[in-house]
Scaffold this active site. Structure first.
Site, PDB file in Angstrom:
ATOM      1  N   GLY A 264       4.655 -47.831 -35.045  1.00 14.65           N
ATOM      2  CA  GLY A 264       5.493 -48.084 -36.221  1.00 14.65           C
ATOM      3  C   GLY A 264       5.133 -47.200 -37.401  1.00 14.65           C
ATOM      4  N   HIS A 381      -3.687 -44.454 -67.134  1.00  9.42           N
ATOM      5  CA  HIS A 381      -3.625 -45.497 -68.156  1.00  9.42           C
ATOM      6  C   HIS A 381      -3.803 -46.883 -67.545  1.00  9.42           C
ATOM      7  CE1 HIS A 381      -2.548 -42.718 -71.395  1.00  9.42           C
ATOM      8  NE2 HIS A 381      -2.028 -42.023 -70.398  1.00  9.42           N
TER       9      HIS A 381
HETATM   10  O1  F6P Z   1       2.989 -55.021 -39.677  1.00  6.85           O
HETATM   11  C1  F6P Z   1       3.017 -55.022 -38.313  1.00  6.85           C
HETATM   12  C2  F6P Z   1       4.087 -54.137 -37.748  1.00  6.85           C
HETATM   13  O2  F6P Z   1       4.088 -54.279 -36.381  1.00  6.85           O
HETATM   14  C3  F6P Z   1       3.943 -52.666 -38.132  1.00  6.85           C
HETATM   15  O3  F6P Z   1       3.027 -51.980 -37.375  1.00  6.85           O
HETATM   16  C4  F6P Z   1       5.333 -52.192 -37.981  1.00  6.85           C
HETATM   17  O4  F6P Z   1       5.506 -50.966 -38.616  1.00  6.85           O
HETATM   18  C5  F6P Z   1       6.087 -53.328 -38.637  1.00  6.85           C
HETATM   19  O5  F6P Z   1       5.385 -54.489 -38.227  1.00  6.85           O
HETATM   20  C6  F6P Z   1       7.533 -53.443 -38.296  1.00  6.85           C
HETATM   21  O6  F6P Z   1       7.760 -53.634 -36.934  1.00  6.85           O
HETATM   22  P1  F6P Z   1       9.176 -53.428 -36.297  1.00  6.85           P
HETATM   23  O7  F6P Z   1       9.553 -52.005 -36.466  1.00  6.85           O
HETATM   24  O8  F6P Z   1       9.027 -53.810 -34.848  1.00  6.85           O
HETATM   25  O9  F6P Z   1      10.157 -54.331 -36.988  1.00  6.85           O
END
Ligand code: F6P
Length: 544
Positions: A264, A381
């Site tokens: 992701g 700041h």
């Molecule tokens: O935060 C966890 C996670 O799995 C991330 O690694 C990923 O980018 C996000 O959730 C969104 O996941 P998805 O693209 O499956 O909705």
């Protein structure tokens, strides 16, 4: 012979720290006026200056030797080859393939990776051109607004890049919604015309709770405004889960696929970049990919001692594990990079915020620091007080464009002067004698000056890197982001953690699913403890 571990090198590195602890960087610059030349590198239109760090040639070489002994090069090659480097999820990590940086014959599950990428990219190019040219029509005619609904890696990458490349955005207006907090979606819905809006549901899994809730609410809003029969054309999906995109009612022709070998937080380069591509156009998107490819080639081919992401990673480890620094500041003196600290937070902290090594054993050293930052000069700041006079030093990365898009000359000179001044001030500091002399010269009595002086002393000797680039264009952005991706990879490899999983986000999701029914009903009897129970009760009371 047993394989070497990171902890085997801590003693050696600590000896270097002891040797350097009372030497200041200012002294090292005095002793070697050409220090910059020895501790800086160029890549394309970018200069990486790491001369303002608490290292000398010997400690630098010790860090490089460690990286070599820990076989960083073969781990890197394994990633580029498509080996299963994400062992807990049994996956390759082939985001580098998305910018054409792997061999044409790499296959995953019997499918040629380059061919799969090329076919989706072609579809993305075609679709984004059609949308940009106004030939893709919906209820109210051509698309004027595009709303990307996603979270985490399905949001921060495109949102950050769209902001960074705003001067190149000549397509429909882009909006990004991520938070499950209704305030996020409702403020966007309030600013767009449903008849001329395309929603892009960006979710690798297509099951992420926040994204699905926002997507369903957007769908309902659309149905109310354009009629259920017209809703479908207002949606596109970016996902690995085509069966759920179909169930949502999105035609396959508007579903842009990617694959489980794209993490992701590494997915901007994949279909997840579609909103950006619609904004800046396919050619500029290609330029961004080509910038990332330049960084890939540099990472894959340059020797470790001339390898920017390797050096960035090693300096980070030097401060995290040898000097006990628990945070790292990202300071873009380039307002368009305001989203970079947030993108890097996910990249570094989700990749390497781990305490179990790749074999499942607890690590006995610290891993990822807390990453934070703000664009210059806003940060000055706010938190720079701590950077200059706090009890611990915070290693900093300064980023500066030589030329701004649509530049205002006076502003750009002031911005750049501040950037260079801050790294200089952090390094040089100001001693008590100078402070007293300045105060006395300003008319203060010697006694008053002496009592005020300790508050105005800057210890200095606080390290930073500076990344200076010609101009923030798609290509430069691609290069900068890919350098940071590889930095995270090298750090994970040295800390021996799996940089490509994120199990740490699961527990909170599970518990939220348990707690939500109690919040809706106001019944706290299932709460796990008195704190949660009382908060549920108070929440219900406040909502009465
Ligand atoms: O935060 C966890 C996670 O799995 C991330 O690694 C990923 O980018 C996000 O959730 C969104 O996941 P998805 O693209 O499956 O909705």
């Amino acid at each position: 012979m047993t394989a070497q571990r990171f902890s085997d090198f801590l003693n050696v590195l600590n000896v270097h720290r002891e040797r350097l602890v009372s030497t200041t960087m200012a002294e090292m610059f005095d002793a070697n006026p050409d220090r910059f030349l020895g501790f800086s590198l160029c890549l394309d239109s970018l200069v990486f200056d790491y001369s303002k760090n608490r290292i000398d040639r010997n400690s630098f070489e010790a860090l490089i030797d460690m990286a070599r002994s820990l076989e960083i090069e073969s781990l890197r090659d394994a990633m580029f080859r498509g080996d299963i480097v994400n062992t807990t999820e049994n996956r390759a990590a082939l985001h580098v393939a998305l910018r054409g940086s792997v061999s044409q014959d790499v296959e995953v599950d019997g499918k040629n990776v380059a061919e799969a990428i090329d076919s989706v990219l072609k579809r993305m190019r075609k679709f984004s051109s059609v949308v940009r040219n106004g030939f893709y029509t919906v209820t109210g005619g051509k698309i004027l607004d595009v709303v990307n609904i996603g979270i985490g890696g399905s949001h921060t990458g495109p949102a950050m890049a769209a902001r960074a490349l705003d001067p190149f955005c000549d397509g429909p207006k882009l909006h990004f919604v991520s938070n499950v907090d209704g305030a996020d979606l409702s403020s966007v819905l309030g600013s767009i015309n449903p008849q001329t809006t395309l929603f892009i549901i960006a979710s690798k899994t297509f099951t992420t709770a926040e994204t699905m809730m926002n997507a369903n609410t957007a769908r309902k809003w659309l149905a109310e405004n354009v009629g259920e029969e017209n809703v479908g054309k207002h949606f596109a999906a970016l996902s690995t889960n085509q069966s759920d995109t179909r169930k949502f009612g999105i035609d396959d022709e508007r579903c842009f696929e990617f694959w489980d070998w794209v993490g992701g937080r590494y997915s901007l380069w994949s279909a997840i970049g579609l909103s950006l591509m619609i904004g800046i156009g396919p050619d500029r998107f290609d330029e961004m990919l080509s910038g990332a490819k330049t960084a890939d080639r540099h990472f894959a081919e340059e020797p470790l001692e001339k390898n920017i992401p390797v050096i960035m990673a090693l300096l980070g480890i030097w401060y995290r594990n040898i000097w006990n620094c628990s945070s790292h500041a990202i300071l873009p003196y380039d307002h368009r990079l305001a989203g970079l600290p947030c993108w890097l937070q996910q990249l570094d902290m989700e990749s390497n915020g781990k305490s179990i090594d790749r074999s499942g054993n607890p690590v006995d050293y610290d891993t990822a620091p807390v990453v934070f930052g703000e664009p210059g000069t806003n940060g000055q700041h706010a938190f720079y007080q701590l950077l200059h006079q706090g009890t611990n030093f915070v290693p900093c990365d300064f980023l500066l464009a030589a030329n701004a898009q649509g530049e205002m000359f006076e502003h750009q000179m002031a911005l750049a002067a501040n950037c260079l001044a801050q790294s200089e001030a952090l390094m040089r500091g100001k001693d008590e004698e100078t402070v007293i002399a300045e105060l006395v010269a300003g008319g203060m009595s010697k006694d008053q000056a002496k009592s005020l002086a300790p508050h105005k002393v800057f210890s200095g000797n606080r390290p930073s890197n500076t990344i200076l680039y010609e101009r923030l264009e798609p290509r430069t952005l691609g290069m900068i982001l890919a350098l940071y991706e590889h930095k995270a990879f090298v750090q994970g490899a040295i800390w021996n953690v799996n940089s490509f999983d994120q199990w740490g986000v699961e527990l909170g999701k599970q518990l939220a699913a348990d707690i939500e029914p109690s919040l809706k009903s106001g019944d706290d009897s299932e709460a796990a403890n008195s704190s949660t129970a009382c908060l549920i009760r108070a929440f219900a009371k406040f909502r009465e």
